[in-house]
Motif scaffolding. Structure first.
Motif, PDB file in Angstrom:
ATOM      1  N   ILE A 161      34.290 -36.788 -62.739  1.00 53.95           N
ATOM      2  CA  ILE A 161      34.122 -36.296 -61.373  1.00 53.95           C
ATOM      3  C   ILE A 161      34.069 -34.773 -61.365  1.00 53.95           C
ATOM      4  O   ILE A 161      35.006 -34.105 -61.814  1.00 53.95           O
ATOM      5  N   GLY A 162      32.968 -34.245 -60.874  1.00 58.23           N
ATOM      6  CA  GLY A 162      32.812 -32.795 -60.728  1.00 58.23           C
ATOM      7  C   GLY A 162      33.242 -32.424 -59.323  1.00 58.23           C
ATOM      8  O   GLY A 162      32.465 -32.486 -58.377  1.00 58.23           O
ATOM      9  N   THR A 163      34.501 -32.049 -59.183  1.00 59.17           N
ATOM     10  CA  THR A 163      35.044 -31.841 -57.830  1.00 59.17           C
ATOM     11  C   THR A 163      34.459 -30.612 -57.142  1.00 59.17           C
ATOM     12  O   THR A 163      34.528 -30.518 -55.920  1.00 59.17           O
TER      13      THR A 163
ATOM     14  N   ALA B 178      30.173 -37.618 -61.285  1.00 59.36           N
ATOM     15  CA  ALA B 178      30.205 -37.964 -59.865  1.00 59.36           C
ATOM     16  C   ALA B 178      30.365 -36.665 -59.097  1.00 59.36           C
ATOM     17  O   ALA B 178      31.434 -36.050 -59.090  1.00 59.36           O
ATOM     18  N   GLU B 179      29.265 -36.232 -58.508  1.00 56.38           N
ATOM     19  CA  GLU B 179      29.246 -34.958 -57.782  1.00 56.38           C
ATOM     20  C   GLU B 179      28.663 -35.112 -56.386  1.00 56.38           C
ATOM     21  O   GLU B 179      28.727 -34.204 -55.575  1.00 56.38           O
ATOM     22  N   VAL B 180      28.059 -36.270 -56.134  1.00 56.61           N
ATOM     23  CA  VAL B 180      27.366 -36.525 -54.881  1.00 56.61           C
ATOM     24  C   VAL B 180      28.105 -37.676 -54.192  1.00 56.61           C
ATOM     25  O   VAL B 180      28.430 -38.674 -54.843  1.00 56.61           O
TER      26      VAL B 180
ATOM     27  N   GLY C 273      36.298 -31.855 -72.343  1.00 56.06           N
ATOM     28  CA  GLY C 273      35.959 -32.791 -71.272  1.00 56.06           C
ATOM     29  C   GLY C 273      34.683 -32.437 -70.543  1.00 56.06           C
ATOM     30  O   GLY C 273      34.119 -33.246 -69.809  1.00 56.06           O
ATOM     31  N   LEU C 274      34.235 -31.194 -70.744  1.00 55.75           N
ATOM     32  CA  LEU C 274      32.968 -30.752 -70.141  1.00 55.75           C
ATOM     33  C   LEU C 274      32.413 -29.601 -70.964  1.00 55.75           C
ATOM     34  O   LEU C 274      33.007 -28.521 -71.000  1.00 55.75           O
ATOM     35  N   PHE C 275      31.318 -29.865 -71.653  1.00 56.86           N
ATOM     36  CA  PHE C 275      30.573 -28.796 -72.308  1.00 56.86           C
ATOM     37  C   PHE C 275      29.322 -28.583 -71.489  1.00 56.86           C
ATOM     38  O   PHE C 275      28.470 -29.461 -71.399  1.00 56.86           O
ATOM     39  N   ARG C 276      29.246 -27.409 -70.840  1.00 56.00           N
ATOM     40  CA  ARG C 276      28.080 -27.093 -70.005  1.00 56.00           C
ATOM     41  C   ARG C 276      26.975 -26.584 -70.928  1.00 56.00           C
ATOM     42  O   ARG C 276      27.087 -25.499 -71.481  1.00 56.00           O
ATOM     43  N   SER C 277      25.909 -27.367 -71.093  1.00 56.31           N
ATOM     44  CA  SER C 277      24.890 -27.031 -72.100  1.00 56.31           C
ATOM     45  C   SER C 277      23.873 -25.999 -71.610  1.00 56.31           C
ATOM     46  O   SER C 277      22.955 -25.637 -72.347  1.00 56.31           O
TER      47      SER C 277
END
Ligand code: PEP
Ligand code: MG
Length: 305
Positions: A193-195, A172-174, A45-49
């Motif tokens: 959403i990046g909580t 969505a982080e802001v 769900g999230l690969f931080r590149s």
């Protein structure tokens, strides 16, 4: 109880009534695909590149990047893999891209803002992702970090599609993007959403500062209301809305997020067992009732005031 949770590993994320909440893994480097699969993640769900860029003198070339993305995608045939574009800024510095002298790094040039300034880096990364996508069978979704509103979302989605990518969305982080969610949902294929950052910005509390650490909780009803704005826009527009910040790894909060209308959860692989087990204990009606209480602030207890 841990053994019981382990026994559910082969099962997808489900509420008690059968409502599907896919459970995905956060991955920071290719080797993290192993724990993701071991703990039964349904995909990534999230690969931080960032790891591809860290320690380099310059951005890696298109083919070098494509090779790394291919290696990841090949581990998840037929499954969803969400890759996030480079999130560089003074808070996550890269000498060839970022300026170290910003007084407020979290409020400066980071994420998509940095990429827009360094447009060749942005184009190359999208090109590499499209190449890897064409050569593998995973279901690749691509998203940008630190997107402020529907205009930036539209810019990024168009650029990604022009490269041949099929599913292009935004994080969505802001808080501004939550407030504009109805418009964002018209242009983005999905929102994640990046909580961690959404909490930092909603409560104006630097996530790296110990002195304000008590603000860094997504149980704060203000954060949950921001999430609800996005989930509601997603539902109205048939747009998937995931959560990929730390909040998704808290089993009780995961139930609340499902009740708010979040459609998938992505977390560190070791958290998957407990979240999967907790979701299985509640129906969607129960999750909605818990969400209503959480949105009303019932489960948030301010500390030190
Ligand atoms: C987040 O902000 O919640 C997130 C997932 O991104 P990162 O933690 O990498 O900033
Ligand atoms: Mg973030």
């Amino acid at each position: 109880e841990a053994d019981q949770a382990k026994a559910l590993r082969g099962r997808p994320g489900l509420l008690k009534d059968g409502t599907r909440i896919p459970l995905l893994a956060n991955v920071g480097k290719p080797a993290d695909a192993d724990p993701a699969l071991e703990y039964g993640a349904e995909g990534v769900g999230l690969f931080r590149s960032e790891f591809l860029f860290l320690g380099n003198e310059q951005a890696p070339g298109v083919e070098e990047q494509a090779k790394a993305y291919r290696a990841l995608l090949e581990r998840f045939p037929g499954r969803k893999v969400v890759i996030r574009l480079l999130d560089a800024g003074a808070d996550k510095p890269l000498p060839f891209l970022t300026q170290a002298d910003e007084p407020n790094p979290a409020l400066g040039l980071r994420g998509l803002r940095t990429l827009k300034v360094h447009s060749q880096v942005l184009e190359d990364q999208l090109e590499a992702l499209a190449r890897a996508d064409a050569e593998t069978d995973a279901d690749l979704w691509v998203m940008a970090p630190m997107v402020a509103d529907e205009h930036e979302a539209d810019y990024f989605v168009r650029l990604g599609k022009s490269k041949g990518l099929k599913r292009v969305g935004v994080m969505a982080e802001v808080p501004s993007i939550a407030l504009m969610a109805d418009k964002v949902a018209k242009v983005a294929d999905f929102v994640s959403i990046g909580t961690n950052d959404l909490t930092q910005y909603t409560l104006a509390a630097d996530r790296t500062l110990g002195s304000v650490a008590s603000y860094q909780t997504a149980w704060h009803p203000a954060v949950l209301r921001a999430i609800k704005l996005i989930a509601d826009a997603g539902q109205a527009n048939n747009m998937p809305v995931g959560v990929c910040g730390e909040a998704a790894a808290d089993p009780d909060l995961a139930v609340v997020l499902a009740g708010i209308g979040v459609t998938s959860l992505s977390m560190t692989p070791v958290a998957l067992d407990d979240v999967r087990a907790e979701l299985a204990k509640h129906t969607m009606d129960e999750a909605k009732a818990l969400a209503a209480k959480a949105l009303d602030g019932e489960f948030y207890h301010p500390q030190g005031w």
